[in-house]
Design an enzyme around this catalytic site. Structure first.
Site, PDB file in Angstrom:
ATOM      1  N   ARG A 122       0.828  -1.195   0.000  1.00 16.84           N
ATOM      2  CA  ARG A 122       0.000   0.000   0.000  1.00 16.84           C
ATOM      3  C   ARG A 122       0.865   1.249   0.000  1.00 16.84           C
ATOM      4  NH1 ARG A 122      -5.215   1.835   3.178  1.00 16.84           N
ATOM      5  NH2 ARG A 122      -5.163   4.024   2.587  1.00 16.84           N
ATOM      6  N   ASP A 151      -9.784  -1.800   7.955  1.00 14.76           N
ATOM      7  CA  ASP A 151     -10.393  -0.855   8.888  1.00 14.76           C
ATOM      8  C   ASP A 151     -10.958  -1.590  10.100  1.00 14.76           C
ATOM      9  OD1 ASP A 151      -9.996   1.406   7.268  1.00 14.76           O
ATOM     10  OD2 ASP A 151     -11.899   1.118   6.215  1.00 14.76           O
TER      11      ASP A 151
END
Ligand code: ROI
Length: 161
Positions: A83, A98
């Site tokens: 990422r 998340d």
């Protein structure tokens, strides 16, 4: 042990493989046990429309880690899977993990807001979550069933197992 729900999302670099690899990594976390994972869902992007569709899922993890320890571990997994945090808000991403809910806790500091800010209106969070915990009550008293009623199953496609 506390029950944590984690939302997973990806729309770059083989999203389904990203999610599978992330689930494997989550299953290896210390002081934790991966209890369940939802189906995978294809979802229309929320945010700038000129980006690929996402693959989303939700995982149920029982853990003895503290929230910030789990956050560190999830961010490490995001980074290990390539990422790159970009300036563009709500742009495409290889992997997003998340923390949606952390037991009964209500958290709000500069790193972590739990329940997750935007979960209440996101079909790609609520429908996979409902597979794992249809009777869920959020710590603020709202029921998942009520949130689902206000959130159409639109732009969402459940992949066969
Ligand atoms: N849109 C979808 N469909 N799924 C996501 O996981 C997702 N994640 C994001 C933004 C960019 C807001 N849009 C998304 O972070």
């Amino acid at each position: 042990m506390e029950r944590v729900y984690i939302g997973l999302g990806s729309n770059l670099a083989e999203p389904l493989q990203q999610l599978r690899a992330a689930l494997d990594a989550i299953a290896q976390l210390p002081q934790s046990r991966l209890q369940a994972q939802s189906s995978f869902y294809i979802s229309d992007p929320l945010g700038p429309a000129v980006q690929p569709r996402y693959v989303n899922a939700v995982a149920a993890l029982d853990t003895e880690l503290e929230p910030w320890q789990l956050l560190d571990a999830l961010q490490r997994i995001e980074q290990e899977q390539g990422r790159v945090r970009k300036a563009e808000r709500w742009g495409p991403r290889t992997l997003d993990l998340d923390i949606l809910l952390f037991g009964e806790r209500l958290l709000d500091d500069e790193r972590l807001t739990v329940p997750h800010y935007h979960m209440h209106a996101r079909p790609f969070v609520l429908y996979p979550l409902a597979e794992l915990a249809a009777d869920l009550q959020l710590p603020d008293g709202r029921s998942l069933a009520a949130l689902l009623q206000a959130c159409p199953f639109s732009g969402l496609e459940r992949l066969p197992q």
